[in-house]
Design a protein around this motif. Structure first.
Motif, PDB file in Angstrom:
ATOM      1  N   THR A   1       0.810  -1.197  -0.012  1.00 58.98           N
ATOM      2  CA  THR A   1       0.083  -0.032   0.188  1.00 58.98           C
ATOM      3  C   THR A   1       0.767   1.278   0.098  1.00 58.98           C
ATOM      4  OG1 THR A   1      -0.061  -0.101   2.596  1.00 58.98           O
ATOM      5  CG2 THR A   1      -1.934  -1.059   1.494  1.00 58.98           C
TER       6      THR A   1
ATOM      7  N   SER B   1      -0.974  -9.012  -0.176  1.00 57.92           N
ATOM      8  CA  SER B   1      -1.688  -8.042  -1.201  1.00 57.92           C
ATOM      9  C   SER B   1      -1.889  -6.860   0.068  1.00 57.92           C
ATOM     10  CB  SER B   1      -2.837  -8.165  -1.864  1.00 57.92           C
ATOM     11  OG  SER B   1      -3.123  -7.290  -2.475  1.00 57.92           O
ATOM     12  N   GLY B   2      -2.056  -5.648  -0.583  1.00 61.58           N
ATOM     13  CA  GLY B   2      -2.292  -4.695   0.737  1.00 61.58           C
ATOM     14  C   GLY B   2      -3.677  -4.621   1.023  1.00 61.58           C
TER      15      GLY B   2
ATOM     16  N   ASN C   1      -3.206   0.869  -3.900  1.00 57.79           N
ATOM     17  CA  ASN C   1      -2.385  -0.657  -3.966  1.00 57.79           C
ATOM     18  C   ASN C   1      -1.980  -0.754  -5.447  1.00 57.79           C
ATOM     19  OD1 ASN C   1      -1.496  -3.223  -3.360  1.00 57.79           O
ATOM     20  ND2 ASN C   1      -3.401  -3.568  -2.228  1.00 57.79           N
TER      21      ASN C   1
ATOM     22  N   GLN D   1      -7.087  -5.358  -4.572  1.00 57.54           N
ATOM     23  CA  GLN D   1      -6.826  -4.396  -3.989  1.00 57.54           C
ATOM     24  C   GLN D   1      -7.778  -4.482  -2.633  1.00 57.54           C
ATOM     25  OE1 GLN D   1      -6.427  -0.504  -6.752  1.00 57.54           O
ATOM     26  NE2 GLN D   1      -7.391  -2.348  -7.866  1.00 57.54           N
TER      27      GLN D   1
END
Lengths: 291, 339
Positions: free
Chosen positions: A252, B114-115, B158, B164
């Motif tokens: 992020t 993943s973010g 992201n 995302q």
């Protein structure tokens, strides 16, 4: 049967965002960080108390603080000592900088692997980010079960830990095998105060970096330093793949930061008409006061 | 592939409002992205919900039914979500920012590397140009959330990892069924193939719904009533407004002494001291004994029919008038203006 537990408490040094009064905002509406003291994240304090209670119940257990941050975050380890912890580690390295929750969890999980605890206890979330993500992410990286929002770690049932959870609309009691990650909710009991004896002894605890900072520590007697060293671990100490640390390990990115401009202090007088109230509500929406 | 996935939460045999709000939002995001909306629902008996999900625009519903999945458990639920997201590879996956969503989503994001952005209050589609590399990204999910104790609003992206992921607060997005339900597909997940015995090592011993403890100090918005509210019945208006704004109800000592509110709600010298981002004082005159406990609030709105009440002096906005008219108007305006 008395069991000796090795407990790691995850704690974070955070700016005290709860006490953001009018003077904590600058004229231009940005946060005046200088007006916010760095504190021990409140829910991590609740987590420490749960760990200390386990230690009370299972004598011989060990409570270790683990914190990640800049050199000044060694204060977290000292605060833990003052309240009854047995030690701690400061994870600090420039390579950790810019970490989002995922990269933070990676670093913490690598350090936890090195320690090899029975239980990891953390606050539910930190007040600067309020994400509540690091606990579960650490659990996943370690392949440990997780129990979030704990209000009370009631004890051991055989080899399993019994935990009462506080949910939005109720409570739940669960039993988890160890090792496990437990995150503690603010409704759990407050942490016990500092102990004067611990304070006198451990106020001399220093990291190597702090010892080098003579201006800060020159008054210390040489002898006091040796056995009161707070370890500092970097990437080299915990291992792992550098790509997962810091900025490169963070999927992020912050695209934009908007400061919330607080209103001027003069009162604005409104009538009870719908028009006046509607314009006020619109203003509250646009300043993100409500949402 | 490349669709938007919504994790559907159920509680007491009902779909959680936040899940329907997310489906509603996903429809407009999917339109912008020219993709489809998919729903993922897990439980012991959840297939009954499919018509409602079609009504809210889910074009594909993934159903994982198993008698062992009656109550939410982190490990088996996350195993299923991880397995489905790996297989379907959506571009966006959204969860409610509830006790369940905030326990589940981070575990899933870690496994998928993943973010994840927590507690979003708004989602938009937009582009991004990386300053350093000059690399351009089209149609990213802007995940917008308050941070730093609510003092800043951050837009998180992201760029490189998928899906995302974000959790979204309940009540911030509108919930709207379609006039005509979509004719979607149902995909049944083979839970036996995914779940392992290790997923059930954590057992629920006891589970019940309790009254939540009153948490005045922790609330970012407080609506406090004083003696001027007039009665316990009138306090109901404050609770109505609090429910709409996601606020807690506080009270002055005079209101507590008069029996309008529980003592746990008392704010002031003899009660708790609060510093919320918004304090709405209703029917409170503003004696120092009360204001000492709240004058550091970031914003104060006073509602009092006495123009000379001292509370108006410390308020950012002073509304002079009858609370019985003002509060319903605030609720009406909030509903009109909220997205």
């Amino acid at each position: 049967m008395t069991k000796k537990l090795k407990i790691v408490v995850l704690a974070k040094q955070v700016p005290d965002t709860r006490n953001v009064g009018k003077n904590a905002m600058k004229e231009d509406g940005t946060v005046n960080r200088a007006a916010l003291p760095a504190i021990f994240n409140p829910e991590d304090m609740n987590a420490l108390e749960q760990a200390l209670r386990l230690k009370d119940r299972f004598p011989g257990s060990e409570v270790l603080l683990l914190t990640m941050g800049p050199p000044r975050a060694a204060e977290i380890i000292r605060e833990g000592y003052y309240r009854g912890a047995d030690g701690g580690v400061l994870l600090t390295d420039r390579k950790f900088a810019g970490a989002d929750t995922l990269a933070t969890s990676y670093a913490l999980s690598m350090a936890i692997k090195k320690i090899g605890p029975d239980i990891v206890i953390a606050g539910r979330q930190a007040i600067d980010g309020d994400t509540a993500q690091v606990g579960p992410q650490v659990a996943e990286k370690l392949n440990y079960p997780q129990v979030t929002y704990a209000e009370d770690i009631t004890g051991l049932d055989g080899e399993k830990l019994v935990v009462k959870r506080r949910l939005e609309r109720g409570v739940e009691t669960v039993k988890t095998p160890l090792p496990a990650v437990i995150t503690v909710h603010a409704t759990a009991p407050d942490c016990r105060p500092r102990h004067a004896k611990h304070l006198m002894k451990y106020k001399h605890a220093r990291t190597f970096t702090e010892e080098q900072d003579n201006e800060h520590n020159s008054y210390l007697p040489i002898e006091a330093k040796a056995n009161l060293r707070i370890p500092e671990w970097g990437v080299a100490d915990v291992g792992g793949d550098e790509i997962h640390y810091g900025l490169s390990g963070s999927p992020t990115k912050v695209k934009k930061i908007e400061n919330i401009v607080h209103q001027a202090k003069e009162s604005k007088i409104l009538t009870s008409s719908f028009e006046d109230i509607d314009s006020l509500i619109k203003e509250l929406f646009s300043s993100h006061t409500i949402g | 592939m490349n669709n938007i996935f919504i994790y559907i939460e159920t509680e007491g045999g009902k779909i959680a409002d936040v899940s329907l709000e997310l489906l509603t939002k996903a429809r407009s995001l999917a339109k912008e992205l020219s993709c489809e909306v998919e729903a993922l629902i897990i439980g012991d008996s959840v297939a009954q919900h499919k018509e409602e999900l079609f009504q809210y625009g889910a074009q594909t519903i993934h159903i994982a039914e198993d008698k062992r999945l009656k109550h939410y458990l982190t490990l088996p639920y996350s195993s299923i979500v991880i397995s489905v997201l790996k297989k379907e590879n959506p571009q966006i996956a959204l969860f409610g920012a509830t006790s369940v969503g905030r326990d589940l989503a981070p575990r899933v994001s870690s496994a998928l590397v993943s973010g994840l952005t927590a507690d979003c209050t708004s989602l938009e589609i937009g582009d991004h140009k990386e300053v350093k590399s000059g690399k351009e990204y089209k149609n990213l999910l802007y995940q917008i959330r308050p941070a730093f104790g609510g003092n800043i609003i951050a837009t998180i992206i992201n760029p490189d990892c998928r899906p995302q992921m974000a959790t979204v607060r309940e009540g911030v997005m509108k919930k709207e069924p379609l006039d005509v339900a979509v004719k979607g597909k149902v995909k049944v997940i083979d839970t036996a193939a995914i779940l392992k015995d290790e997923d059930f090592v954590v057992e629920i011993i006891e589970r019940h719904i309790e009254e939540r403890k009153i948490d005045i100090k922790g609330s970012p918005i407080i609506i406090a009533g004083g003696f001027g509210v007039g009665s316990k019945e009138n306090f109901k208006l404050l609770y109505d407004l609090a429910a709409v704004l996601g606020a807690e109800v506080g009270a002055s000592r005079a209101a507590v002494d008069a029996g309008f509110a529980e003592s746990a709600r008392q704010i002031g010298q003899t009660g708790v001291t609060v510093r919320p981002k918004l304090y709405i004082a209703v029917g409170i005159s503003g004696q120092i004994q009360h204001t000492a406990g709240m004058d550091q609030s970031a914003m104060i709105i006073s509602i009092n029919n006495d123009p000379a009440a001292p509370i108006h002096q410390i308020a950012d906005f002073a509304i002079v008038g009858d609370l019985n008219e003002i509060i319903p108007r605030m609720i009406k305006s909030y509903k009109l203006n909220s997205k």
